[in-house]
Enzyme design. Sequence first.
Site, PDB file in Angstrom:
ATOM      1  N   ASP A   1     -65.903 -34.749  -9.234  1.00 58.08           N
ATOM      2  CA  ASP A   1     -65.564 -35.651 -10.349  1.00 58.08           C
ATOM      3  C   ASP A   1     -64.876 -34.898 -11.478  1.00 58.08           C
ATOM      4  O   ASP A   1     -65.220 -35.061 -12.650  1.00 58.08           O
ATOM      5  CB  ASP A   1     -66.839 -36.348 -10.857  1.00 58.08           C
ATOM      6  CG  ASP A   1     -66.520 -37.592 -11.682  1.00 58.08           C
ATOM      7  OD1 ASP A   1     -67.442 -38.137 -12.310  1.00 58.08           O
ATOM      8  OD2 ASP A   1     -65.326 -37.978 -11.717  1.00 58.08           O
TER       9      ASP A   1
ATOM     10  N   ARG B   1     -62.992 -36.799 -18.873  1.00 64.06           N
ATOM     11  CA  ARG B   1     -64.259 -37.297 -19.457  1.00 64.06           C
ATOM     12  C   ARG B   1     -65.424 -36.341 -19.203  1.00 64.06           C
ATOM     13  O   ARG B   1     -66.423 -36.392 -19.914  1.00 64.06           O
ATOM     14  CB  ARG B   1     -64.574 -38.689 -18.902  1.00 64.06           C
ATOM     15  CG  ARG B   1     -64.796 -38.693 -17.401  1.00 64.06           C
ATOM     16  CD  ARG B   1     -65.124 -40.065 -16.821  1.00 64.06           C
ATOM     17  NE  ARG B   1     -65.106 -40.005 -15.363  1.00 64.06           N
ATOM     18  CZ  ARG B   1     -63.989 -40.168 -14.636  1.00 64.06           C
ATOM     19  NH1 ARG B   1     -62.843 -40.446 -15.254  1.00 64.06           N
ATOM     20  NH2 ARG B   1     -64.015 -40.051 -13.316  1.00 64.06           N
ATOM     21  N   ASN B   2     -65.291 -35.491 -18.189  1.00 68.37           N
ATOM     22  CA  ASN B   2     -66.394 -34.578 -17.837  1.00 68.37           C
ATOM     23  C   ASN B   2     -66.184 -33.169 -18.355  1.00 68.37           C
ATOM     24  O   ASN B   2     -66.879 -32.242 -17.940  1.00 68.37           O
ATOM     25  CB  ASN B   2     -66.565 -34.549 -16.313  1.00 68.37           C
ATOM     26  CG  ASN B   2     -67.075 -35.875 -15.785  1.00 68.37           C
ATOM     27  OD1 ASN B   2     -67.848 -36.561 -16.475  1.00 68.37           O
ATOM     28  ND2 ASN B   2     -66.610 -36.267 -14.610  1.00 68.37           N
TER      29      ASN B   2
ATOM     30  N   ASP C   1     -70.153 -31.729 -16.890  1.00 70.96           N
ATOM     31  CA  ASP C   1     -70.961 -32.799 -16.305  1.00 70.96           C
ATOM     32  C   ASP C   1     -70.918 -32.674 -14.790  1.00 70.96           C
ATOM     33  O   ASP C   1     -69.820 -32.566 -14.210  1.00 70.96           O
ATOM     34  CB  ASP C   1     -70.436 -34.176 -16.737  1.00 70.96           C
ATOM     35  CG  ASP C   1     -71.373 -35.287 -16.257  1.00 70.96           C
ATOM     36  OD1 ASP C   1     -72.144 -35.808 -17.061  1.00 70.96           O
ATOM     37  OD2 ASP C   1     -71.349 -35.574 -15.041  1.00 70.96           O
TER      38      ASP C   1
HETATM   39  C1  LIG Z   1     -74.242 -34.244 -21.731  1.00 70.66           C
HETATM   40  C2  LIG Z   1     -73.204 -34.110 -22.809  1.00 70.66           C
HETATM   41  O1  LIG Z   1     -73.188 -32.731 -23.217  1.00 70.66           O
HETATM   42  C3  LIG Z   1     -72.656 -32.374 -24.437  1.00 70.66           C
HETATM   43  C4  LIG Z   1     -72.069 -33.274 -25.328  1.00 70.66           C
HETATM   44  C5  LIG Z   1     -71.543 -32.797 -26.533  1.00 70.66           C
HETATM   45  C6  LIG Z   1     -70.906 -33.714 -27.517  1.00 70.66           C
HETATM   46  C7  LIG Z   1     -70.462 -34.964 -27.125  1.00 70.66           C
HETATM   47  C8  LIG Z   1     -69.870 -35.822 -28.061  1.00 70.66           C
HETATM   48  C9  LIG Z   1     -69.707 -35.424 -29.405  1.00 70.66           C
HETATM   49  C10 LIG Z   1     -70.153 -34.159 -29.764  1.00 70.66           C
HETATM   50  S1  LIG Z   1     -69.937 -33.620 -31.401  1.00 70.66           S
HETATM   51  C11 LIG Z   1     -68.244 -33.572 -31.682  1.00 70.66           C
HETATM   52  O2  LIG Z   1     -70.533 -34.606 -32.254  1.00 70.66           O
HETATM   53  O3  LIG Z   1     -70.462 -32.298 -31.538  1.00 70.66           O
HETATM   54  C12 LIG Z   1     -70.765 -33.294 -28.848  1.00 70.66           C
HETATM   55  C13 LIG Z   1     -71.614 -31.427 -26.812  1.00 70.66           C
HETATM   56  N1  LIG Z   1     -72.176 -30.567 -25.958  1.00 70.66           N
HETATM   57  C14 LIG Z   1     -72.693 -31.004 -24.780  1.00 70.66           C
HETATM   58  N2  LIG Z   1     -73.246 -30.141 -23.894  1.00 70.66           N
HETATM   59  C15 LIG Z   1     -71.838 -34.520 -22.275  1.00 70.66           C
HETATM   60  C16 LIG Z   1     -71.185 -33.674 -21.377  1.00 70.66           C
HETATM   61  C17 LIG Z   1     -69.925 -34.069 -20.877  1.00 70.66           C
HETATM   62  F1  LIG Z   1     -69.305 -33.308 -19.970  1.00 70.66           F
HETATM   63  C18 LIG Z   1     -69.321 -35.254 -21.273  1.00 70.66           C
HETATM   64  C19 LIG Z   1     -69.960 -36.070 -22.200  1.00 70.66           C
HETATM   65  C20 LIG Z   1     -71.218 -35.718 -22.677  1.00 70.66           C
HETATM   66  N3  LIG Z   1     -71.830 -36.601 -23.567  1.00 70.66           N
HETATM   67  N4  LIG Z   1     -73.030 -37.216 -23.372  1.00 70.66           N
HETATM   68  C21 LIG Z   1     -73.211 -38.030 -24.453  1.00 70.66           C
HETATM   69  C22 LIG Z   1     -72.113 -37.928 -25.286  1.00 70.66           C
HETATM   70  N5  LIG Z   1     -71.240 -37.040 -24.719  1.00 70.66           N
END
Ligand SMILES: C[C@@H](Oc1cc(-c2cccc(S(C)(=O)=O)c2)cnc1N)c1cc(F)ccc1N1NC=CN1
Length: 327
Positions: A165, A169-170, A186
Site C-alpha cells: 500500500d 497517504r501512508n 503505515d
Molecule cells: C499513525 C499516524 O502516525 C503519525 C501521524 C502524525 C501526524 C498526523 C497528522 C498531523 C500531524 S501534526 C502536523 O499535527 O504533527 C502528525 C505524526 N506522526 C505519526 N507517527 C499516521 C501515519 C501515517 F502514515 C499516515 C497517517 C497517520 N495518521 N493517523 C491519524 C492522523 N494521521
Amino acid sequence: SGSVTTQYNPNYEFGGIVTTIADLQHIPREQLRLVKALGQGAFGEVYQGCYRQRPCDTVEMPVAVKTLQEMTVKQAEDDFLTEALIMSKFNHPNIVHFIGVCFDKTPKFIILELLTGGDLKNFLRESRPKPDRPSPITMKDLLFIAIDIARGCRYLEEKRFIHRDIAARNCLLTTKGPGRVAKIADFGMSRDIYRADYYRKDGKAMLPVKWMPPEAFLEGIFSSKTDVWSFGILLWEIMKMGFMPYTGCTNKEVMDLVVQGGRLERPENCPGPIYGIMASCWHPQPEDRPTFATILERLGYCGQDPDVTTAPLPMFYLNVSSERDTT
Ligand SMILES: C[C@@H](Oc1cc(-c2cccc(S(C)(=O)=O)c2)cnc1N)c1cc(F)ccc1N1NC=CN1
C-alpha cells in the site's frame, strides 16, 4: 472451568527471525501523556503525546500514540499486535521509528516517532502554488521526497517485505520546512495480508486498486514489483501535488483501463526523465519493472540535472473538490 480465551500470540517471522509479543519494548503507561488527537486510525484515535523515558526524567519526547479502542473485537486486537510486531523489526531512516507498546491493559497503545510535518498527501495539497502565493517548495523538494520514499522501499525490497500500500497517504514528513525527511509510516495493508493471506475486509471495495498492478488486482499475485508499480503512482501523486490518481474514475473503470494498457498521463510541468521513471514502474510484466535500486539511481541522476531541478511547478487555479481520497 470458565471459558478459555485462546490468547492469540502470533509468531512473526521477518528476515529469518521469529518475534513475539514478549520481544516488544513495553512502555509503562505512567510515563506517557496524551496531548491532542491527530485523527482517526484504523483501530481508534491517534494522538500526539509525550513520553518520559525514565520516571525521574524531566525531559519528555514527543511521540505519536496509536490507540486500540476499548470495546473491540478479538480480530482487531490481533491485528493491532501484528502491526506492532511488523513495525518493531524495521530499522531505517525512511521508515517510521517504532518506540514501544503499552499492552498491559486497555486501552492498548502503539508508540511511534512523531513526524510533525503530517502526511505527505496533505502536505502536497497545501504546498500548491496559487496565483497570489508562490509555492513554498520547488521541483527539487518534490524530487528529494521521492528519493526518501524510494530509499525506504529499497530497504523493504532488500528485506523481501512487500508493503502492498505504498501511497502518499501512508507517508509522513518530519517537518513541513526545509530539511524535511519523508518516511513510510503505515503498514496496515501488509498487516492484514500477513494475518489472513488474503484481504478479509469487505472485499475488493477496500483494496487500493488505483495503486495496484494488473497481476495484483486480477490474480492476487504480489511481489516487490507490486510496490514498484505503487511507487510509480506515488511519484505521479507527488508531481501532481496531491491529486487523486485517475480522477473521477471508479475502481472498475481503472482496472479496465489499465488492463487495456491505459496509463496516467505526464503531469503538467513534470520533467521528462521523471515521467520516464514512473512509466517504467507501470510495465504490464512485473519482471520488466525496475528494482528500487535502479529507481534510486535514476532519481539521483534527475537530482543532478538542472533541467529537472529548476523546472517550474504546475499552477493550480481552482480548488477541485473531487480529489477526496476515495480509493
Ligand atoms: C499513525 C499516524 O502516525 C503519525 C501521524 C502524525 C501526524 C498526523 C497528522 C498531523 C500531524 S501534526 C502536523 O499535527 O504533527 C502528525 C505524526 N506522526 C505519526 N507517527 C499516521 C501515519 C501515517 F502514515 C499516515 C497517517 C497517520 N495518521 N493517523 C491519524 C492522523 N494521521
